[in-house]
Design a protein around this motif. Sequence first.
Motif, PDB file in Angstrom:
ATOM      1  N   ASP A  80       0.778  -1.087   0.090  1.00  0.00           N
ATOM      2  CA  ASP A  80       0.105  -0.076  -0.008  1.00  0.00           C
ATOM      3  C   ASP A  80       0.833   1.302   0.165  1.00  0.00           C
ATOM      4  O   ASP A  80       2.042   1.432   0.713  1.00  0.00           O
ATOM      5  N   PHE A  86      -8.290   6.598  -2.546  1.00  0.00           N
ATOM      6  CA  PHE A  86      -9.344   6.314  -3.478  1.00  0.00           C
ATOM      7  C   PHE A  86     -10.613   6.378  -3.098  1.00  0.00           C
ATOM      8  O   PHE A  86     -11.202   6.357  -2.073  1.00  0.00           O
ATOM      9  N   HIS A  88     -13.229   5.349  -5.170  1.00  0.00           N
ATOM     10  CA  HIS A  88     -13.658   3.769  -5.288  1.00  0.00           C
ATOM     11  C   HIS A  88     -12.380   2.941  -5.551  1.00  0.00           C
ATOM     12  O   HIS A  88     -11.626   3.289  -6.316  1.00  0.00           O
ATOM     13  N   ARG A  89     -12.343   1.803  -5.006  1.00  0.00           N
ATOM     14  CA  ARG A  89     -11.298   0.856  -5.285  1.00  0.00           C
ATOM     15  C   ARG A  89     -11.985  -0.619  -5.754  1.00  0.00           C
ATOM     16  O   ARG A  89     -12.456  -1.367  -5.005  1.00  0.00           O
TER      17      ARG A  89
END
Length: 139
Positions: A80, A86, A88-89
């Motif tokens: 990471d 994000f 949206h992931r």
Amino acid sequence: MSRISVFSAPFLLGFDSFEERVDRLAKSADGYPPYNIERTVGPDGTERFLVSIAVAGFGADELDVLVEDNQIVVRGKQKDEAGREFLHRGIAARQFQRAFLLADGMIVKDATLGHGMLVVAIERPKTPKIARRIEIRVS
């Protein structure tokens, strides 16, 4: 209480380790990442297999392909990156391990990564059928 399996039949000698490997594979069977297996036979009778694994988002440094104990083990672990936010992931970024059991005589040739696909090339050279007579000793 002993466990009865197909490998405990009296005519299947020496398959204990094979049964252990099958059990190990069954426990790790999850659907991620998806994969394809293709088979071709060359003009010399050599069988070739291509195992294509969808590893979008993984770099070569985040993947390991190991051959151990007659199986291929593919592992992936992404790092990471701090500071990324994000909204949206939808692309999975989880670690995975996928194992493929190999028959005796199979040779893992190489692995290539491109366009989000890791392709592992495997060969089974054509081997001659060998039959021999066993002499019976009298004691």
